[in-house]
Design an enzyme around this catalytic site. Structure first.
Site, short mmCIF file in Angstrom:
data_model
loop_
_atom_site.label_atom_id
_atom_site.label_comp_id
_atom_site.label_asym_id
_atom_site.label_seq_id
_atom_site.Cartn_x
_atom_site.Cartn_y
_atom_site.Cartn_z
N GLN A 115 36.41 -43.91 107.33
CA GLN A 115 35.83 -44.00 105.99
C GLN A 115 35.64 -42.61 105.42
OE1 GLN A 115 32.22 -46.14 107.23
NE2 GLN A 115 30.99 -44.52 106.33
N TRP A 162 13.57 -20.90 104.37
CA TRP A 162 13.13 -19.67 105.04
C TRP A 162 14.30 -18.94 105.70
CZ3 TRP A 162 9.15 -16.54 104.98
CH2 TRP A 162 8.97 -15.62 106.03
N THR A 163 15.14 -19.67 106.42
CA THR A 163 16.20 -19.04 107.19
C THR A 163 17.38 -18.60 106.33
OG1 THR A 163 15.58 -20.39 109.10
CG2 THR A 163 17.75 -19.35 109.17
N GLU A 206 13.03 -17.80 99.22
CA GLU A 206 11.80 -17.24 99.78
C GLU A 206 12.03 -15.77 100.18
OE1 GLU A 206 10.23 -19.85 102.83
OE2 GLU A 206 10.98 -21.61 101.80
N TYR A 207 11.88 -14.77 99.20
CA TYR A 207 11.30 -14.94 97.87
C TYR A 207 11.97 -13.97 96.90
CZ TYR A 207 7.64 -17.16 100.61
OH TYR A 207 6.98 -17.97 101.48
N TRP A 232 6.39 -31.43 103.21
CA TRP A 232 7.33 -30.98 104.24
C TRP A 232 6.82 -31.52 105.58
CZ3 TRP A 232 11.87 -28.26 104.23
CH2 TRP A 232 12.35 -27.90 105.49
#
Length: 592
Positions: free
Chosen positions: A296, A324-325, A365-366, A571
């Site tokens: 599929q 973050w990462t 971030e950030y 989260w």
């Protein structure tokens, strides 16, 4: 057509067609389909083709594939060589390199009996359908035609991923709909050999009447209840889209942020191709109880989210990029904001999954500040980014951002123009958690998600109320701010003092990472025995934890309502209990 029989036998005819079913950048999945188009049975088949230098087959299934230089040969297995008239069989392979097959031959003849090779190609994608004449129960759809080397026969019209009609024209009126309900339409073409091409882009339609419900952006009376779903959660955490259904959470949320896509080399890229669109689900694991098949076109979380939206059409899904990462790529990407936004649009609106997503969330971030890495793009970069994405994604897609809650003087909120950017955003997810934690290994212990300040707080401006107040003071409308809730706790060990402010010797142990643990574990492992600044804390043995409970979530939701906020987000789903205690508290606390 190609003759497959010896001169002494009745002539048979067949075609071999090729399709690239998946492409993950460093490799791809290909599929050949052999079809008996004649009137006599075929007893064996051999498909041959050439790949350009640098392209190869790495593994194959349902055929024996060999090569000589750049020439590749696939022969049937002992069990799939016989094809009755009208029957077809497919075999697949994983490949490396960028090339496509040429010079296709099927049992020594051309794969389609004519000059077009490698066979009768499937049709192109039709244009994204337009919608008009929308009523309580119907919508008129029209689209630009697809193209095909041998001609388009008709079109499948798909509503929420399921075929509702097959028509010869480039228009269709869908009836029998429900008032005030969201639907998503795509179209795919069929050629004269009944091959289907890729789906068009998706068109979101909301019928008139009924409860207006949440649309793009929180409007008056709308309340956003958004949760993050992580693609890596399907591994060690064993948390899948179906868990949203079994927990009862799907009926109590309005939006999902799918985390994360990556930002690399100035572009949005896939985060985890296997989890995102390749992982096969059994019937028991699947949202609708239907198992995935090997061939599929879409599997994984994306297909499960498609099935979820079919059952809960009120839910909107945004694809979140960064985190973050993976925030380190934003600075480079913003050297060309228009190209960055376009790359993200092309990925989110990929025809394979365009109907799954209702917009994009940008989790940098950030901007102009430091997280895992530091950025020095300047205070205007946030506004520039959101404007570029709104321009590319248009008014009908959601464009949101997860932003800092650092309200300290000269802190991260002050570092970028969040107020100027807000005019282009549907809302901000204000990350009002992770203010304090065991990265300060010796303490002092402090709640990671305080709603307000309190005597002895380690850093002024590190609380939810201060963050919301500062953003409002800068000119961000309250209805564009969502309050963040963590479905986890942060904790220390070596603590003797029950009240906040105690010293510690390091992070407490956690299931996946030191110093952090899911609410569903902590509620039993270290039950709360106090509250501070609107959130709970617990001292058990030598460990000290802070986390939100259903009771503190309810009080935070009441505060958010009183502040006129657009809603709340959290989260992330897998931290909740199996029956969705925290999601239920958000839902009931915010109301309609």
């Amino acid at each position: 057509m190609v003759g497959l029989a010896s001169p002494a036998e009745a002539a048979a005819s067949a075609t071999a067609t090729y399709a690239k079913t998946l492409d993950w950048g460093t490799g791809f999945e290909g599929k050949w389909t052999v079809k008996n188009t004649g009137t006599t049975t075929i007893n064996s088949w051999t498909v041959e083709w050439d790949f350009p230098s640098g392209t190869s087959v790495t593994t194959a299934w349902d055929a024996d594939v060999t090569s000589s230089g750049n020439h590749w040969t696939a022969k049937n297995k002992s069990w799939n060589g016989t094809l009755a008239p009208g029957a077809s069989v497919s075999f697949g392979f994983n490949g490396a390199g960028p090339g496509s097959p040429t010079n296709c031959k099927l049992n020594g003849g051309s794969c389609d009996g004519g000059p077009s090779e490698p066979g009768d190609n499937p049709p192109s994608a039709p244009g994204t359908p337009s919608a008009s004449g929308i009523t309580d129960t119907s919508v008129q759809l029209s689209w630009t035609a697809a193209s095909d080397d041998n001609g388009v026969k008709n079109y499948d019209v798909l509503r929420d991923g399921a075929v509702v009609a097959t028509v010869a024209a480039t228009s269709y009126t869908d009836t029998g709909l429900s008032a005030g309900t969201d639907y998503s339409y795509t179209v795919r073409a069929r050629d004269t050999a009944d091959q289907t091409g890729p789906a068009s882009g998706a068109r979101a339609v909301r019928t008139t009447g009924g409860d207006p419900g949440p649309g793009p952006g929180p409007g008056p009376g709308d309340t956003v209840k958004l949760g993050y779903f992580t693609n890596w959660g399907v591994y060690q955490r064993n948390y899948h889209v179906k868990n949203l259904v079994t927990s009862g959470s799907a009926a109590k949320i309005t939006h999902i942020n799918y985390a994360f896509g990556n930002v690399q080399n100035g572009r949005c890229t896939i985060g985890d191709s296997y989890a995102d669109y390749d992982k096969a689900y059994t019937a028991a694991q699947s949202v609708d109880g239907v198992a995935d098949t090997w061939d599929q076109p879409l599997r994984g979380n994306f297909n499960q989210l498609r099935k979820l939206k079919a059952q809960y059409p009120h839910i909107k899904v945004l694809w979140s990029f960064g985190g973050w990462t993976w925030s380190g790529g934003f600075g480079q990407a913003m050297q060309n904001p228009a190209a960055f936004a376009d790359s993200c649009y092309q990925l989110v609106e990929d025809p394979r999954w365009a109907d799954v997503f209702d917009g994009i969330d940008l989790d940098w971030e950030y901007p102009n500040a430091c997280g895992l890495s530091c950025d020095s793009s300047g205070p205007a970069v946030m506004r520039t980014m959101m404007q570029a994405f709104r321009n590319r994604f248009g008014p009908d897609n959601l464009v949101t951002a997860a932003i800092t809650a650092d309200a300290s003087s000269g802190g991260k909120i002050d570092a970028a123009d969040y107020a100027g950017a807000a005019q282009y955003a549907d809302w901000y997810n204000v990350m009002t958690y992770d203010f304090f934690g065991a990265w300060a290994a010796q303490g002092p212990t402090a709640p990671h998600s305080p709603l307000t300040s309190y005597p002895g707080i380690p850093q002024e401006g590190f609380n939810s109320a201060a963050a919301i107040a500062k953003l409002k003071a800068k000119g961000v409308p309250a209805e564009k701010l969502l309050l963040g809730i963590g479905f986890y706790g942060r904790g220390w060990t070596g603590v003797t003092q029950s009240a906040p402010g105690g010293s510690a010797t390091g992070p407490a142990s956690g299931t996946y990472e030191q110093g952090i643990e899911d609410y569903k574990v902590l509620k039993s492992r270290c039950p709360s025995n106090g509250t501070v600044a609107g959130t709970a804390y617990a001292h058990c043995g030598s460990e000290w934890w802070s986390y939100d409970t259903p009771a503190t979530v309810a009080s935070k939701m009441g505060w958010a309502r009183n502040q006129g906020l657009g809603g709340a987000f959290f989260w992330e789903f897998s931290g909740d209990t199996a029956n969705g205690e925290l999601v239920s508290a958000i839902d009931s606390g915010l109301g309609g």
